[in-house]
Design a protein around this motif. Structure first.
Motif: not given
Length: 248
Positions: A61, A65, A94-100, A102, A107
């Motif tokens: 998770q 990314d 934080d997931n670098r592939e999303t704008r949000e 996290e 997670q």
């Protein structure tokens, strides 16, 4: 000591992981069970399976990314990395592939939902019957015959096992594999206890048996005793049979 199956990783990580916010009923039930768990990797319990599956999915998770194509080669349980992230570097959640942006609780919750969904598919809908030992057999493949197609699988021996990658009674698995991520593939092959004041009372155990001959009754006859941390002693008793090697 040789039979110690207390999980250091579970003791250190679970207090940090319990901030999780799972959404599925299975994920929420897993949290309840893990809070009551004694952190022993017992083969007759379901909690060790929940913990390892959760830790495995949380690695994916938060690291997939960031590592991209390198992740598959790195995928494992990495308890020290996870502890460092949760305790000191929550920005890694934080997931670098999303704008949000996290958070770690989000997670962790998503990883637990994903882990329990995978376990439901593998082991059925009744979480109360899940057992670590069934998912985590100690597998012994013959060094020669296991390399042959077709017959390799049914010439191997195995037994539901206790322990994990971090216990003294070690039973490590290749958690990054998709096919058998919980199977024990590395651990103690020989145990010995020797009192130097009384060497004759020394106790031993090997796995899976004394003979490497598949046709021998002693090929895997020590498997249960090895798993249960039993021992044998040398003596003058020859009831087990004697193999005599003599020149032609």
């Amino acid at each position: 000591m040789q039979g110690d199956i207390d999980s250091t990783a579970a003791r250190q990580l679970l207090p940090l992981m319990f901030v999780a916010t799972p959404h599925s009923a299975a994920g929420q039930q897993a949290i309840v069970q893990l809070r009551a768990w004694d952190q022993r990797m017992s083969r007759d319990k379901g909690e060790p399976l929940l913990f390892i599956a959760w830790l495995r999915e949380f690695n994916r998770q938060i690291l997939a990314d960031k590592l991209g194509p390198l992740f598959d080669g790195y995928w494992a349980l990495h308890p020290d990395v996870i502890q460092n992230v949760l305790a000191n570097h929550p920005d890694w959640c934080d997931n670098r592939e999303t704008r949000e942006v996290e958070t770690c609780p989000e997670q962790l919750g998503a990883a637990l939902d994903r882990a329990t969904e995978g376990l439901l598919q593998r082991y059925g809908s009744d979480m109360s019957v899940w057992r670590w030992g069934n998912a985590h057999p100690a597998s012994f493949a013959h060094p020669i015959w296991s390399r042959l197609p077709v017959i390799a699988g049914w010439l191997s021996v195995g037994i539901p096992d206790d322990g994990s990658f971090d216990t003294i009674d070690n039973a490590t698995m290749f958690a990054g594999g998709e096919a058998q991520p919980f199977t024990a593939i590395h651990g103690t092959s020989m145990r010995m206890i020797v009192d130097m004041a009384d060497p004759a009372a020394a106790r031993f155990m090997i796995a899976p048996g004394q003979s490497g001959n598949l046709l021998s009754p002693h090929y895997s006859d020590l498997l249960s005793a090895w798993r249960d941390v039993g021992y044998v002693r040398f003596s003058d008793d020859t009831s087990g049979g004697v193999l005599t090697l003599a020149p032609r």
